[in-house]
Scaffold this motif. Structure first.
Motif, mmCIF file in Angstrom:
data_model
loop_
_atom_site.group_PDB
_atom_site.id
_atom_site.type_symbol
_atom_site.label_atom_id
_atom_site.label_comp_id
_atom_site.label_asym_id
_atom_site.label_seq_id
_atom_site.Cartn_x
_atom_site.Cartn_y
_atom_site.Cartn_z
ATOM 1 N N HIS A 45 124.008 74.598 51.741
ATOM 2 C CA HIS A 45 123.244 75.705 51.170
ATOM 3 C C HIS A 45 123.896 77.009 51.585
ATOM 4 C CE1 HIS A 45 121.368 75.058 55.085
ATOM 5 N NE2 HIS A 45 120.605 76.127 54.985
ATOM 6 N N ASP A 87 122.900 79.751 53.297
ATOM 7 C CA ASP A 87 122.454 80.584 54.414
ATOM 8 C C ASP A 87 123.655 81.039 55.254
ATOM 9 O OD1 ASP A 87 119.902 80.274 53.539
ATOM 10 O OD2 ASP A 87 119.259 78.936 55.150
ATOM 11 N N ASP A 144 124.438 80.888 58.231
ATOM 12 C CA ASP A 144 125.020 80.006 59.253
ATOM 13 C C ASP A 144 125.854 78.874 58.627
ATOM 14 O OD1 ASP A 144 122.445 79.297 58.315
ATOM 15 O OD2 ASP A 144 122.168 77.842 59.921
ATOM 16 N N HIS A 145 126.067 78.935 57.308
ATOM 17 C CA HIS A 145 126.803 77.862 56.627
ATOM 18 C C HIS A 145 127.981 78.380 55.789
ATOM 19 C CE1 HIS A 145 123.573 74.798 57.459
ATOM 20 N NE2 HIS A 145 122.898 75.918 57.630
ATOM 21 N N ASP A 174 115.149 75.095 53.994
ATOM 22 C CA ASP A 174 114.703 76.493 53.995
ATOM 23 C C ASP A 174 115.324 77.287 52.856
ATOM 24 O OD1 ASP A 174 117.324 76.811 54.780
ATOM 25 O OD2 ASP A 174 116.874 77.753 56.710
ATOM 26 N N ASP A 208 119.784 71.374 57.015
ATOM 27 C CA ASP A 208 118.952 71.887 58.116
ATOM 28 C C ASP A 208 117.924 70.867 58.598
ATOM 29 O OD1 ASP A 208 120.294 74.273 57.841
ATOM 30 O OD2 ASP A 208 118.538 75.468 57.302
ATOM 31 N N ASP A 244 111.697 76.462 60.533
ATOM 32 C CA ASP A 244 112.652 76.493 59.424
ATOM 33 C C ASP A 244 112.002 76.116 58.088
ATOM 34 O OD1 ASP A 244 115.548 76.817 58.797
ATOM 35 O OD2 ASP A 244 115.368 74.731 58.128
HETATM 36 FE FE LIG Z 1 119.096 77.146 56.292
#
Ligand SMILES: [Fe+2]
Ligand SMILES: [Fe+2]
Length: 267
Positions: free
Chosen positions: A72, A74, A76-77, A139, A158, A190
């Motif tokens: 996804h 986000d 952090d990815h 999320d 996640d 989350d």
């Molecule tokens: Fe996420």
């Protein structure tokens, strides 16, 4: 700091422990599936982009990568996503229609560099068949995990993450309480919508994971978990809809924290 370990003969993990004040650390994992058409699962946090690229080069030549499976969009990815696309013209991003849409608002993906999958559809990467699925918690609506037919591992995005005091390389190295409490806290934080879903309906979704019988659960936010832990991980998630909800620190708590930082008092 990003470190690496090998969790299966052909699967490397790139991991860092990201601090969440007052709550512990959340592991942030990316994975390299080695093979004829190597797959990178996610590209690290935006704030660690340069380090991620350096550490990635210790486990694979970026020129050899063929796919980025973007679970996804986000922050952090997606850290090194565009840097990798720029460096390797043969690299394609596996994502969804919504994933392309989300990226178009910030850093568009060229349409000739994407490969769209919906849950149930497959990507054949060399001799490896990856079957896309929607994890039981998420999320971000573009979230797509997958089951790897070669290793039997479930890449759960996640879902199945945990907040931890320390982050070991294997979820087996956590105590039962650390894993259960950390996983429940992460799920409530989350996926706050879990508290408004029907518990029985959610339990039947978890049954879908049970039937997959994964050899490992490889979450973006949990140390690698062997099949021995699957039932415990499922039981913890099943209890979340009827358990306590998460409420973050409020303004009064923030002011206390800032006052402690100003005076240098231990917080
Ligand atoms: Fe996420
Ligand atoms: Fe994440």
């Amino acid at each position: 700091m990003i470190t690496t370990y090998r969790t299966a003969p052909d699967i490397d993990v790139l991991t860092s422990a990201f601090p969440i004040p007052g709550l512990g650390f959340v592991p942030i994992n990316a994975f390299v599936l080695q093979g004829d058409e190597p797959v990178l699962v996610d590209t690290g946090p935006v704030v660690q982009r340069e380090e991620f690229l350096d550490v990635l080069r210790t486990v694979i030549d970026v020129a050899d990568l063929r796919w980025i499976w973007l679970t996804h969009t986000d922050a952090d990815h997606i850290g090194a996503l565009h840097a990798l696309l720029d460096e390797n013209a043969d690299l394609k991003v596996v994502t969804t229609f919504l994933g392309v849409g989300a990226m178009s608002l910030a850093d568009p993906l060229p349409l000739d560099r994407v490969y769209l999958v919906n849950p149930g559809q497959q990507l054949v990467a060399g001799g490896r068949t990856l079957t896309a699925l929607r994890p039981p918690t998420f999320d971000n609506p573009c979230t797509t995990g997958f089951h790897d037919g070669r290793s039997g591992a479930l890449f759960s995005a996640d879902s199945f993450g945990a907040l931890l005091a320390d982050v070991p390389q294997s979820a087996e190295d956590l105590t039962e309480a650390e894993l259960q409490e950390g996983q429940a806290l992460w799920a409530t934080l989350d996926s706050p919508w879990l508290h408004s879903v029907d518990a029985d309906t959610f339990a039947s979704q978890l049954d879908g994971i049970r039937r997959l019988d994964p050899s490992m659960i490889l979450s973006s936010h949990l140390p690698a978990a062997s099949a021995d832990l699957t039932e415990r991980l499922l039981a913890t998630l099943a209890a979340v809809p009827t358990g306590p909800a998460f409420a973050g620190p409020d303004q009064a708590a923030l002011e206390l924290l800032l006052a402690d930082m100003t005076t240098g008092a231990p917080g």
